[in-house]
Structure formats: C-alpha cells, structure tokens
Design a protein around this motif. Structure first.
Motif, short mmCIF file in Angstrom:
data_model
loop_
_atom_site.label_atom_id
_atom_site.label_comp_id
_atom_site.label_asym_id
_atom_site.label_seq_id
_atom_site.Cartn_x
_atom_site.Cartn_y
_atom_site.Cartn_z
N GLU A 12 -7.43 12.37 -13.22
CA GLU A 12 -8.03 11.73 -12.06
C GLU A 12 -7.92 10.23 -12.19
O GLU A 12 -7.72 9.68 -13.28
N LEU A 13 -8.02 9.55 -11.06
CA LEU A 13 -8.07 8.09 -10.99
C LEU A 13 -9.37 7.67 -10.31
O LEU A 13 -9.88 8.38 -9.44
N VAL A 14 -9.87 6.52 -10.68
CA VAL A 14 -11.03 5.91 -10.04
C VAL A 14 -10.75 4.42 -9.92
O VAL A 14 -10.19 3.81 -10.83
N GLU A 41 -1.03 5.04 -2.36
CA GLU A 41 0.25 5.70 -2.09
C GLU A 41 0.97 6.00 -3.39
O GLU A 41 1.12 5.11 -4.24
N ARG A 42 1.36 7.22 -3.59
CA ARG A 42 2.34 7.53 -4.63
C ARG A 42 3.67 7.06 -4.10
O ARG A 42 4.10 7.47 -3.02
N TYR A 47 0.30 9.55 0.47
CA TYR A 47 -0.85 8.66 0.28
C TYR A 47 -2.12 9.44 0.57
O TYR A 47 -2.11 10.50 1.22
N THR A 48 -3.23 8.90 0.08
CA THR A 48 -4.53 9.52 0.33
C THR A 48 -5.58 8.43 0.48
O THR A 48 -5.49 7.37 -0.16
N PRO A 49 -6.57 8.64 1.33
CA PRO A 49 -7.63 7.64 1.50
C PRO A 49 -8.49 7.52 0.24
O PRO A 49 -8.64 8.47 -0.52
N VAL A 50 -9.07 6.34 0.04
CA VAL A 50 -10.03 6.10 -1.03
C VAL A 50 -11.42 6.04 -0.38
O VAL A 50 -11.60 5.35 0.63
N THR A 51 -12.37 6.76 -0.96
CA THR A 51 -13.71 6.83 -0.37
C THR A 51 -14.78 6.45 -1.38
O THR A 51 -14.55 6.42 -2.59
N PHE A 52 -15.97 6.18 -0.86
CA PHE A 52 -17.16 5.84 -1.66
C PHE A 52 -18.29 6.75 -1.18
O PHE A 52 -18.79 6.57 -0.07
N SER A 53 -18.63 7.74 -2.00
CA SER A 53 -19.61 8.77 -1.59
C SER A 53 -19.22 9.35 -0.23
O SER A 53 -20.07 9.58 0.63
N ILE A 72 -10.12 10.19 -7.41
CA ILE A 72 -8.87 10.49 -6.70
C ILE A 72 -8.14 11.53 -7.53
O ILE A 72 -7.76 11.27 -8.68
N LEU A 73 -7.92 12.70 -6.98
CA LEU A 73 -7.40 13.83 -7.74
C LEU A 73 -5.91 14.04 -7.48
O LEU A 73 -5.40 13.75 -6.39
N PRO A 74 -5.18 14.57 -8.46
CA PRO A 74 -3.75 14.84 -8.27
C PRO A 74 -3.47 15.79 -7.10
O PRO A 74 -2.42 15.70 -6.46
N SER A 75 -4.42 16.70 -6.84
CA SER A 75 -4.21 17.67 -5.77
C SER A 75 -4.04 17.00 -4.41
O SER A 75 -3.41 17.57 -3.50
N ALA A 76 -4.57 15.78 -4.26
CA ALA A 76 -4.41 15.05 -3.00
C ALA A 76 -2.94 14.70 -2.75
O ALA A 76 -2.54 14.42 -1.61
N PHE A 77 -2.15 14.72 -3.81
CA PHE A 77 -0.71 14.43 -3.70
C PHE A 77 0.12 15.67 -3.97
O PHE A 77 1.33 15.57 -4.17
N GLY A 78 -0.52 16.82 -4.06
CA GLY A 78 0.20 18.05 -4.35
C GLY A 78 0.65 18.16 -5.79
O GLY A 78 1.64 18.82 -6.10
N LEU A 79 -0.07 17.50 -6.71
CA LEU A 79 0.31 17.47 -8.12
C LEU A 79 -0.74 18.18 -8.97
O LEU A 79 -1.91 18.29 -8.59
N ALA A 80 -0.32 18.61 -10.16
CA ALA A 80 -1.25 19.18 -11.13
C ALA A 80 -1.89 18.09 -11.97
O ALA A 80 -3.02 18.24 -12.45
N SER A 81 -1.17 16.98 -12.17
CA SER A 81 -1.69 15.82 -12.90
C SER A 81 -0.89 14.60 -12.47
O SER A 81 0.17 14.72 -11.86
#
Length: 285
Positions: A12-14, A41-42, A47-53, A72-81
């Motif tokens: 994950e990323l934060v 954006e990868r 790309y995926t939005p970044v949110t706060f709560s 921010i999870l890999p699944s948002a980009f269709g990835l396992a990691s």
C-alpha cells in the motif's frame, strides 16, 4: 510530481501532507490551505483518486504534521502489489484565500526532479483541469509557473521482506542546499548514496538535511516536524553539526544537540545510527 518505488514491492501507499515549509529553513505555514483534489497515476497506465476519510478535500492547518491520506491499494490499479521500479505521478490541486495568505511551496527542485515537476499558481477565478486524467495537467489563464512544487511525502508498506529504510538527519552537506562550491549543490551527500534512477540501489529513504545555521531544529523547538518521521525508518544517517559548529554554537551545545537527536532516534524506533566522520569545520574554508 513524480516518484519511483525503489526500496521493495509495496502492499500500500499513503501520502503524508504537512502545514509547514521545508526549504533552506523550516517555517510553519501562517495560514491553512485546502486540498481540493489529488490523484495518483501509474505512469501512463491508470490513475486513482486520493481521499481523506473518504473525502477528496482536506484542510491542512498551519503547523500540521503528518496528515495522512487513506491507504492507496494496488487493487485500484489492477495489481497484486506495487512493484519496485514502478513510476508514479502525484497530481495535486490546492487552494488558499486570495488575500493575505501564503502559498505553500516545497523543497523539490526542478533540477532534482529532472522530469518537469512544477507548481502552477492560478489567479482567482481560474481553475486547474485534468487532475483525474492521464498526461500533462492543463490550466486556464492566469498561470504563473513555480519551480518548487508543494509535494507530499510518500509512505509505503512493504509487501514482504525486510528492506533497508534510511532517514537523513543533518546539515547542508547532507542536503546540498547552498553548497554551490562543493559539487553537492544538486544532490547532497545523502542523495549521492542513491543511484540516479532511484531503483538500481534499493534503499528507501528521506533526506531531512537542513543548512548548518538551522540544523538546531532537530533538537530545538519545532523538532516534532522532523522527529515525527523517524518512526518510518530503521536507520538514521547523521550528518549534523559539521557546519553548524562554525560560528553558530559551542562544543557543549553541539554535544547536547547531538545527544538529544540520538535520544529521539532511539525513542522513535531507529535501530542504528550511521554517523559520518566529516570533521567539523571551524573556518570559512
């Protein structure tokens, strides 16, 4: 703003946002500012939005420390990691009041990014476009380019293994700021430990070096702005006091500040301190 995962595959990323400047010196923002919209954006893929709560917007108050986004999870980009070596772009739009407010900036030099990272200041009534899109961000009229973009700190959780993570704590020899005659003015001693692509040498880290005259921040008032990030690293690269002792302090003060810094490292989970052996300078040469 670009970043490349260089220290290992991540689960994950934060993003960590701050309400203070980190440049030649450290200053609390004298006013709040609001994140309007942010996305990641990868590179050229998704790309995926970044949110706060769960919200796209977030107020960053003056002096705020380590305000984190949702994971921010890999699944948002269709990835396992998130694989080491993957390049990403952060797109960020933020807003301040149009009168009497200070505009956030950052320490990332255009020359350090080597990729076109730039802040763009828009006048009142003008909008940014393409935050949630691929390619170059676009703007309406009223654009003023700035070479020091406000950039959040990227945090990651390793998918497996035990990669090295380092935080640089020291003066301008570590950071390179202002040392125009040393050959380190762009990269700094700390950044010189990493390969130019930030991938070939798989060390994850952050360089928190400050100029010698202000390096007392590590042991003085406001040090929580820096020490709050010690917990993310296993090793501290200590290059403090080498320049600062020259005309700025006395040996006893330097010792006191150094011991306070080492104590902060120990209490925040640093496993080892790597101390350089550069001789403190006592003249202008």
């Amino acid at each position: 703003m670009p970043f490349t995962i260089g220290s290992g595959d991540l689960s994950e990323l934060v993003l960590s946002f701050n309400g203070w400047y980190y440049y030649y010196n450290m200053f609390n923002m004298p006013n709040d500012f609001s994140i309007v919209k942010c996305s990641i954006e990868r590179d050229g893929v998704a790309y995926t939005p970044v949110t706060f709560s769960g919200s796209r917007t977030k107020v960053i108050a003056a002096g705020d420390i380590d305000i984190q986004s949702d994971a921010i999870l890999p699944s948002a980009f269709g990835l396992a990691s998130f694989a080491r070596g993957t390049k990403f772009w952060i797109r960020l739009e933020y807003s301040v009041a149009s009168v009497g407010m200070t505009w956030p900036t950052g320490g990332m030099l255009y020359s350090r990014a080597r990729s076109g990272a730039l802040s763009v200041r828009l006048g009142a009534g003008n909008d940014v476009a393409a935050v949630d899109a691929f390619g170059t961000m676009t703007y309406t009229t009223g654009v003023v380019n700035q070479a020091r973009p406000y950039n959040p700190i990227v945090l990651g959780r390793f998918a497996s293994g035990d990669p090295k993570t380092v935080i640089g704590i020291g003066d301008s020899i570590l950071d390179g700021v202002g040392d125009t005659l040393s050959g380190y003015s762009v990269r700094g001693f700390g950044q010189a430990l990493f390969d130019a692509d930030h991938v070939s040498n798989p060390i994850g880290g952050a360089n928190f070096g400050l100029s010698g005259g202000t390096s007392a921040y590590w042991a003085g008032a406001g040090s929580d702005r820096l020490t709050s990030y010690l917990k993310y690293a296993k090793y501290a690269l200590d290059e403090n006091e080498t320049n600062r002792i020259n005309g700025n302090t006395q040996l006893a003060t330097a010792q006191s500040e150094t011991l306070a810094l080492w104590s902060a490292c120990a209490s925040n989970g640093i496993n080892s301190i790597l101390r350089t052996k550069l001789i403190p300078r006592t003249s202008g040469s």
